[in-house]
Write a protein that holds these residues in place. Structure first.
Motif: not given
Ligand code: COA
Length: 160
Positions: A75, A80, A103
């Motif tokens: 996080r 990303s 996934c």
């Protein structure tokens, strides 16, 4: 460099309980690593370039696999960033019609929010015993030039 991270996130006793336990996977051709000193690798994304077939026609897939971040560094946007770098690499080298990953359901929101679409068809791949249907983990595609959303994709090799 990536192995300690894999061992920390996916030790054998954890993998044994995952839907893909026992499946033989390909080795990444390129790896995106987010590293820190002195911790080492914090986040990893593997890239697998592969000529696959879709309904018997050749297409170029940019496989993405081994997306993982050390638990104590999640996080913060590292996955990303690494995923963006992988997509950017595939786009810049023009080596793929679409990116493709597998996934588990609990991670779907992560990818759905980043433009990935479920592939609603059948996947085949190679395993040591021969060509098999791959159903352990659902497939998701990201269009770079064109991405099918239905039909039959043969990975023409080991899965990733
Ligand atoms: C899935 C996984 C790779 C995500 O790694 P990560 O580095 O935590 O991912 P990110 O930080 O980029 O994004 C995770 C979430 O944190 C949010 N986030 C990013 N930076 C943040 C920050 N500074 N503060 C708070 N949240 C933040 C992101 O927005 C994202 O939420 P969203 O999906 O709702 O947008 C990680 O949870 C993991 O390794 N899981 C175990 C292995 C696994 O299942 N891998 C996936 C195989 S398909």
């Amino acid at each position: 460099m990536a192995k300690p991270l894999f061992d920390a996130v996916w030790p054998p006793e954890v993998v044994a309980k995952l839907p893909w336990a026992g499946i033989v996977f390909a080795h990444a051709e390129l790896r995106i690593l987010v590293q820190a000193e002195p911790e080492g690798a914090l986040c990893h994304v593997g890239i697998y370039r592969r000529e696959v077939t879709w309904n018997g026609r050749k297409m170029r897939a940019g496989g993405i696999g081994g997306v993982l971040t050390r638990e104590d560094f999640r996080r913060r946007g590292y996955a990303s960033i690494a995923l963006d770098a992988a997509i950017r690499t595939l786009r810049d080298e023009g080596s793929a019609d679409f990116a493709m990953l597998f996934c588990e359901p609990h991670n779907v929101p992560f990818y759905a929010g980043r433009g990935w679409k479920p592939f609603d068809g059948e996947i085949y791949c190679q395993q040591p015993e021969g060509r098999v249907r791959f159903t352990a983990i659902p497939p998701y595609l990201y269009s770079l030039k064109r991405a099918p959303l239905k039909g039959v994709i043969d990975l023409c090799g080991l899965p990733w």
